[in-house]
Design a protein around this motif. Structure first.
Motif, PDB file in Angstrom:
ATOM      1  N   VAL A 153       0.977  -1.119  -0.044  1.00  0.00           N
ATOM      2  CA  VAL A 153      -0.021  -0.071   0.164  1.00  0.00           C
ATOM      3  C   VAL A 153       0.893   1.339   0.106  1.00  0.00           C
ATOM      4  O   VAL A 153       0.546   2.305  -0.639  1.00  0.00           O
ATOM      5  CB  VAL A 153      -1.037   0.018   1.074  1.00  0.00           C
ATOM      6  N   LEU A 154       2.007   1.096   0.730  1.00  0.00           N
ATOM      7  CA  LEU A 154       2.823   2.319   0.847  1.00  0.00           C
ATOM      8  C   LEU A 154       3.535   2.698  -0.488  1.00  0.00           C
ATOM      9  O   LEU A 154       3.677   3.473  -0.814  1.00  0.00           O
ATOM     10  CB  LEU A 154       3.808   2.172   2.150  1.00  0.00           C
ATOM     11  N   ALA A 155       4.229   1.542  -1.018  1.00  0.00           N
ATOM     12  CA  ALA A 155       4.849   1.674  -2.287  1.00  0.00           C
ATOM     13  C   ALA A 155       4.084   2.250  -3.371  1.00  0.00           C
ATOM     14  O   ALA A 155       4.576   2.942  -4.272  1.00  0.00           O
ATOM     15  CB  ALA A 155       5.528   0.233  -2.594  1.00  0.00           C
ATOM     16  N   GLY A 156       2.727   1.555  -3.254  1.00  0.00           N
ATOM     17  CA  GLY A 156       1.709   1.876  -4.425  1.00  0.00           C
ATOM     18  C   GLY A 156       1.473   3.594  -4.387  1.00  0.00           C
ATOM     19  O   GLY A 156       1.261   4.136  -5.383  1.00  0.00           O
ATOM     20  N   GLY A 157       1.184   3.828  -3.064  1.00  0.00           N
ATOM     21  CA  GLY A 157       0.889   5.290  -2.913  1.00  0.00           C
ATOM     22  C   GLY A 157       1.798   6.172  -3.275  1.00  0.00           C
ATOM     23  O   GLY A 157       1.615   7.358  -3.878  1.00  0.00           O
ATOM     24  N   VAL A 158       3.105   6.030  -2.984  1.00  0.00           N
ATOM     25  CA  VAL A 158       4.284   6.823  -3.416  1.00  0.00           C
ATOM     26  C   VAL A 158       4.406   6.659  -4.778  1.00  0.00           C
ATOM     27  O   VAL A 158       4.649   7.939  -5.478  1.00  0.00           O
ATOM     28  CB  VAL A 158       5.539   6.331  -2.803  1.00  0.00           C
ATOM     29  N   ALA A 159       4.151   5.553  -5.509  1.00  0.00           N
ATOM     30  CA  ALA A 159       4.527   5.258  -6.935  1.00  0.00           C
ATOM     31  C   ALA A 159       3.104   6.407  -7.602  1.00  0.00           C
ATOM     32  O   ALA A 159       3.512   7.198  -8.650  1.00  0.00           O
ATOM     33  CB  ALA A 159       4.218   4.244  -7.363  1.00  0.00           C
ATOM     34  N   ALA A 160       1.935   6.364  -7.082  1.00  0.00           N
ATOM     35  CA  ALA A 160       0.805   7.148  -7.763  1.00  0.00           C
ATOM     36  C   ALA A 160       1.208   8.683  -7.294  1.00  0.00           C
ATOM     37  O   ALA A 160       0.988   9.708  -8.350  1.00  0.00           O
ATOM     38  CB  ALA A 160      -0.491   6.858  -6.909  1.00  0.00           C
ATOM     39  N   ALA A 161       1.643   9.003  -6.304  1.00  0.00           N
ATOM     40  CA  ALA A 161       2.067  10.334  -5.846  1.00  0.00           C
ATOM     41  C   ALA A 161       3.267  10.986  -7.002  1.00  0.00           C
ATOM     42  O   ALA A 161       3.299  12.049  -7.440  1.00  0.00           O
ATOM     43  CB  ALA A 161       2.480  10.561  -4.539  1.00  0.00           C
ATOM     44  N   ALA A 162       4.043  10.120  -7.227  1.00  0.00           N
ATOM     45  CA  ALA A 162       5.223  10.539  -8.038  1.00  0.00           C
ATOM     46  C   ALA A 162       4.711  10.728  -9.587  1.00  0.00           C
ATOM     47  O   ALA A 162       5.256  11.656 -10.257  1.00  0.00           O
ATOM     48  CB  ALA A 162       6.350   9.361  -8.200  1.00  0.00           C
ATOM     49  N   ALA A 163       3.789   9.811 -10.027  1.00  0.00           N
ATOM     50  CA  ALA A 163       3.073  10.064 -11.268  1.00  0.00           C
ATOM     51  C   ALA A 163       2.514  11.381 -11.590  1.00  0.00           C
ATOM     52  O   ALA A 163       2.568  11.952 -12.624  1.00  0.00           O
ATOM     53  CB  ALA A 163       1.947   8.773 -11.787  1.00  0.00           C
ATOM     54  N   VAL A 164       1.554  11.650 -10.424  1.00  0.00           N
ATOM     55  CA  VAL A 164       0.586  12.779 -10.642  1.00  0.00           C
ATOM     56  C   VAL A 164       1.829  14.082 -10.368  1.00  0.00           C
ATOM     57  O   VAL A 164       1.339  15.291 -10.883  1.00  0.00           O
ATOM     58  CB  VAL A 164      -0.353  12.977  -9.340  1.00  0.00           C
TER      59      VAL A 164
ATOM     60  N   LEU B 286      -2.055  20.289 -10.244  1.00  0.00           N
ATOM     61  CA  LEU B 286      -1.171  20.458  -9.193  1.00  0.00           C
ATOM     62  C   LEU B 286      -2.489  20.377  -7.956  1.00  0.00           C
ATOM     63  O   LEU B 286      -1.854  20.048  -6.966  1.00  0.00           O
ATOM     64  CB  LEU B 286      -0.968  22.017  -9.096  1.00  0.00           C
ATOM     65  N   ALA B 287      -3.619  20.594  -8.386  1.00  0.00           N
ATOM     66  CA  ALA B 287      -4.619  20.484  -7.412  1.00  0.00           C
ATOM     67  C   ALA B 287      -4.701  18.817  -7.033  1.00  0.00           C
ATOM     68  O   ALA B 287      -4.972  18.183  -5.937  1.00  0.00           O
ATOM     69  CB  ALA B 287      -6.041  21.032  -7.841  1.00  0.00           C
ATOM     70  N   ALA B 288      -4.762  18.021  -8.034  1.00  0.00           N
ATOM     71  CA  ALA B 288      -4.678  16.552  -8.136  1.00  0.00           C
ATOM     72  C   ALA B 288      -3.696  16.054  -7.206  1.00  0.00           C
ATOM     73  O   ALA B 288      -3.738  15.216  -6.444  1.00  0.00           O
ATOM     74  CB  ALA B 288      -4.741  15.836  -9.439  1.00  0.00           C
ATOM     75  N   ALA B 289      -2.293  16.804  -7.256  1.00  0.00           N
ATOM     76  CA  ALA B 289      -1.228  16.239  -6.827  1.00  0.00           C
ATOM     77  C   ALA B 289      -1.268  16.583  -5.054  1.00  0.00           C
ATOM     78  O   ALA B 289      -0.888  15.870  -4.386  1.00  0.00           O
ATOM     79  CB  ALA B 289      -0.159  16.931  -7.297  1.00  0.00           C
ATOM     80  N   ARG B 290      -1.912  17.835  -4.901  1.00  0.00           N
ATOM     81  CA  ARG B 290      -2.017  18.275  -3.497  1.00  0.00           C
ATOM     82  C   ARG B 290      -2.949  17.215  -2.831  1.00  0.00           C
ATOM     83  O   ARG B 290      -2.858  16.716  -1.779  1.00  0.00           O
ATOM     84  CB  ARG B 290      -2.694  19.581  -3.200  1.00  0.00           C
ATOM     85  N   ALA B 291      -3.938  16.775  -3.655  1.00  0.00           N
ATOM     86  CA  ALA B 291      -5.042  15.876  -2.934  1.00  0.00           C
ATOM     87  C   ALA B 291      -4.356  14.519  -2.712  1.00  0.00           C
ATOM     88  O   ALA B 291      -4.354  13.991  -1.598  1.00  0.00           O
ATOM     89  CB  ALA B 291      -6.248  15.617  -3.823  1.00  0.00           C
ATOM     90  N   ARG B 292      -3.675  14.065  -3.774  1.00  0.00           N
ATOM     91  CA  ARG B 292      -2.845  12.836  -3.494  1.00  0.00           C
ATOM     92  C   ARG B 292      -1.917  12.727  -2.433  1.00  0.00           C
ATOM     93  O   ARG B 292      -1.842  11.765  -1.433  1.00  0.00           O
ATOM     94  CB  ARG B 292      -2.261  12.465  -4.868  1.00  0.00           C
ATOM     95  N   LEU B 293      -1.021  13.894  -2.471  1.00  0.00           N
ATOM     96  CA  LEU B 293       0.103  13.800  -1.446  1.00  0.00           C
ATOM     97  C   LEU B 293      -0.280  14.009   0.130  1.00  0.00           C
ATOM     98  O   LEU B 293      -0.056  13.374   0.793  1.00  0.00           O
ATOM     99  CB  LEU B 293       0.862  15.304  -1.702  1.00  0.00           C
ATOM    100  N   GLY B 294      -1.677  14.785   0.066  1.00  0.00           N
ATOM    101  CA  GLY B 294      -2.333  14.866   1.435  1.00  0.00           C
ATOM    102  C   GLY B 294      -2.813  13.495   1.975  1.00  0.00           C
ATOM    103  O   GLY B 294      -2.384  13.246   3.194  1.00  0.00           O
TER     104      GLY B 294
END
Length: 323
Positions: free
Chosen positions: A218-229, A246-254
């Motif tokens: 879950v952690l690795a997948g979340g980081v990969a998704a954040a890196a992509a956005v 940028l808004a999508a990145a803020r949402a995913r990173l948060g």
């Protein structure tokens, strides 16, 4: 984002990797100024990353900028690195003398990162740009022990800026902060994987247990998704996009920053909270930066309003344009 074989990235890795060691984090948080680090960053031209070459800079785009800031976040580099890069570019674009040393940039009078003996604080509003001495600002420290500056009131007349320059500056600041969060997530993932593979319980590494493996996935997948956005947002900034990525990145990173901190500290157990271990420096930064970035809920609302306002039958095209 920029390749790790890019000469600019290699120069940043040499400087940041030399100075940003785990034993330095506690000293910086206690108030020691990383003067040698910032001197070397300036001498190698990394603080002028966004300045055009004819102005003595590197002339990098948003993609390279995001890659360098991701590295800085991974190594917990102190001080307003993103804001100095953006501030130097913006003052040059405004026709003002480029300030020497560390610089921060406040958007609409809100708090801005400080530290590293910040000399100049730029305040960007709808009226333009005002440059103030950082010494006159109110200071506090956030959850991660980092200095935050609140600009003093000023009667100075702002230097007017073209709308596209002001918009790009805002986008670059947001992108830089997102990239720093991504870098911190990178480090949290690396530390958690290393601990899971070396900590032995019941005769085998805890990373061999299915529950731990599931959390690490879950952690690795979340980081990969954040890196992509974040990478997509960097490309969008260079293209002058509307800021939806940028808004999508803020949402995913948060969202992933909260999840990542929980998983990492669960995997590490008690050692993850000790002052001597590195993990808490990164998870506290993620918590502090998440609040400063704006909540994921606010970012999702912005996206929802944009999609709700799409013309009838054009929702799919709007989603594609968002990435």
């Amino acid at each position: 984002m920029t390749s790790e074989t890019d000469p600019v990235f290699e120069a940043a890795l040499a400087v940041l990797g030399d100075h940003c060691q785990p034993h330095s984090l506690a000293a910086w948080e206690a108030g020691d100024m990383p003067q040698a680090l910032w001197r070397d960053l300036d001498e190698t031209g990394l603080l002028s990353l966004l300045l055009p070459e004819d102005a003595g800079g590197i002339g990098a785009g948003a993609d390279t900028f995001a890659g360098i800031l991701r590295l800085a976040g991974r190594l917990a580099a102190p001080g307003p690195l993103a804001e100095t890069c953006v501030g130097r570019w913006l003052t040059h674009a405004a026709g003002l003398p480029v300030p020497a040393g560390a610089m921060s940039l406040s958007l609409d009078g809100n708090e801005a990162p400080g530290g590293a003996d910040t000399e100049t604080l730029g305040v960007l509003t709808d009226g333009g740009l005002v440059l103030l001495p950082a010494a006159g600002s109110t200071q506090r420290r956030n959850l991660a022990g980092e200095v935050r500056l609140s600009p003093a009131a000023s009667n100075l007349r702002p230097t007017a800026l073209p709308a596209e320059q002001a918009a790009r500056a805002r986008a670059l600041v947001s992108l830089g902060r997102a990239a720093m969060m991504l870098g911190a997530l990178d480090r949290v993932l690396v530390l958690s994987l290393a601990h899971a593979n070396t900590r032995v319980q019941f005769g085998r590494p805890i990373g061999k247990f299915q529950a731990v493996q599931q959390n690490m996935a879950v952690l690795a997948g979340g980081v990969a998704a954040a890196a992509a956005v974040v990478a997509a947002a960097a490309r969008d900034v260079d293209a002058g996009g509307p800021g939806l990525l940028l808004a999508a990145a803020r949402a995913r990173l948060g969202e992933i920053s909260v999840e990542a901190a929980g998983i990492a500290h669960q995997v590490h157990g008690a050692i993850g909270t000790t002052r001597e271990y590195e993990l808490h420096f990164h998870t506290r930064r993620l918590s502090a930066w998440r609040a400063e970035q704006g909540t994921p809920r606010a970012a999702r609302r912005l996206l929802a309003r944009r999609f709700a306002g799409a013309p009838a039958g054009a929702l799919w095209e709007t989603l594609l344009a968002t990435g």
